[in-house]
Every structure is written in C-alpha cells, then in structure tokens.
Design a protein around this motif. Structure first.
Motif, PDB file in Angstrom:
ATOM      1  N   ASN A 136      -7.699  18.759  27.990  1.00  0.00           N
ATOM      2  CA  ASN A 136      -9.101  19.177  27.986  1.00  0.00           C
ATOM      3  C   ASN A 136      -9.847  18.445  26.867  1.00  0.00           C
ATOM      4  N   GLU A 137     -11.140  18.668  26.798  1.00  0.00           N
ATOM      5  CA  GLU A 137     -11.983  17.973  25.822  1.00  0.00           C
ATOM      6  C   GLU A 137     -11.549  18.240  24.385  1.00  0.00           C
ATOM      7  N   ASN A 138     -11.240  19.505  24.058  1.00  0.00           N
ATOM      8  CA  ASN A 138     -10.844  19.826  22.680  1.00  0.00           C
ATOM      9  C   ASN A 138      -9.580  19.085  22.270  1.00  0.00           C
ATOM     10  N   LYS A 142      -9.216  16.165  19.300  1.00  0.00           N
ATOM     11  CA  LYS A 142      -8.221  16.213  18.218  1.00  0.00           C
ATOM     12  C   LYS A 142      -7.518  14.871  18.078  1.00  0.00           C
ATOM     13  N   TYR A 143      -7.167  14.256  19.207  1.00  0.00           N
ATOM     14  CA  TYR A 143      -6.563  12.922  19.143  1.00  0.00           C
ATOM     15  C   TYR A 143      -7.558  11.918  18.565  1.00  0.00           C
ATOM     16  N   ILE A 150      -1.664   9.056  15.977  1.00  0.00           N
ATOM     17  CA  ILE A 150      -1.150   9.098  17.347  1.00  0.00           C
ATOM     18  C   ILE A 150       0.160   8.319  17.378  1.00  0.00           C
ATOM     19  N   PRO A 151       1.228   8.957  17.828  1.00  0.00           N
ATOM     20  CA  PRO A 151       2.502   8.225  17.839  1.00  0.00           C
ATOM     21  C   PRO A 151       2.597   7.246  19.000  1.00  0.00           C
ATOM     22  N   LYS A 152       3.202   6.093  18.703  1.00  0.00           N
ATOM     23  CA  LYS A 152       3.588   5.180  19.776  1.00  0.00           C
ATOM     24  C   LYS A 152       4.829   5.791  20.415  1.00  0.00           C
TER      25      LYS A 152
END
Length: 174
Positions: A136-138, A142-143, A150-152
């Motif tokens: 969702n948008e939230n 957050k990302y 952000i993990p690869k």
C-alpha cells in the motif's frame, strides 16, 4: 513525454537515480502519483519513469511513455533503486542484476489489471525472500523515505538450474 531513443543523452546523473518501471501495456497512475508527490518533497533523488501513456502531467519526475530497449536497459542498469509493478520482467531483471527493487503490485480493486496475478506474483517472490514489496501507499512511502537501507536481494543466475533442465529433458523425452 513520448519515446526516448538512444540518439539522445540517456542518463542525467545530478543525483542518485530512482527508475520507475510500470510496464508498457497500461498506465499505473496510482504508483506514479505517489512517487510524483514524494519527489516534490525531497531533493536528493532524480526520479525517471517509464509510464506507458499516462495522461497525467507529472511535474516532479522525468517521464517517458516508452523507452527503446537499449535505453530502458541503460536506465535500469544505472539506477540506484528500481520501483516497479510486479511484472515478471521487472522482477527477474532486477534479481539478475542484483538491483535494489521495491515492487508495488497493480490491483484489480483500482482497475489496474484484469486479475490479481501481480499481487500473487509479488507474494510468491516475497515468501521466497527475493523482493521488497509494498502492499500500500504507506509501505511504499516507508521504503522511499529510507532508500539507502533497502536491501539488495540474492542475485539469480540468468540460466536455468541444471536440475530444472534435466527434469524438462527427461519429461520431453519420455
């Protein structure tokens, strides 16, 4: 907007680049609108989107209806983060190239697709621990607000595993 081909200067690297992939069949205005609003409030990232003929005039991203394959690949390979729909091409290409990827599936309830295959695809890859998914948008915000963390995910090979090839060979030759 329009088509962008190799004869033009491809990457404008003033800052880290987020490349947004929506596929080429239909616009994905919900995703693009979230990103455009977010982009208006930050100044660190350049946001470039391949947007499949959206009729909305996004003001805070560089948008192209369609990108020639070589230009698309250049943006994809040089981006710091990929944000995309849950298309198999997007997911597999990101995993093959060990790119930071956040998947945001198209949903039927928003008339973004004819069935929920993107949701199920994303859930399947998520269960395997192969993608970062925002439902969702939230979750997407957050990302976006923490792009550096952000993990690869694990890189996958571009060729099928030998076990699969052997199984298919045995099946076909029965």
């Amino acid at each position: 907007m329009g088509t962008f081909n190799k004869s033009e200067d491809t990457i404008f690297r003033k800052s880290p680049v987020i490349f947004v992939v929506t596929g080429t069949q239909a616009p994905f205005d919900r995703l693009l609108s979230i990103l455009d609003t977010w982009a208006s409030k930050q100044g660190k990232y350049t946001v470039i989107a391949q947007m499949a003929n959206s009729e909305i005039n996004f003001k805070n991203m560089t948008c192209f209806d369609y990108l020639d394959p070589d230009v698309f690949n250049e943006y994809f390979n040089n981006a710091d983060v990929i944000i995309g729909h849950a298309g198999m091409g997007t997911i597999i290409t990101a995993l093959e190239n060990e790119k930071k990827l956040v998947v945001f599936p198209r949903l039927v309830k928003y008339n973004e697709h004819r069935n929920e295959h993107q949701l199920y695809t994303a859930q399947g890859f998520d269960k395997l621990g192969l993608i970062n998914i925002a439902y969702n948008e939230n979750e997407l915000l957050k990302y976006l607000d923490n792009l550096h963390s952000i993990p690869k995910k694990k890189r996958i090979n571009k060729q099928a595993e030998q076990k699969l090839i052997n199984t298919l060979y045995t099946f076909i030759n029965k």
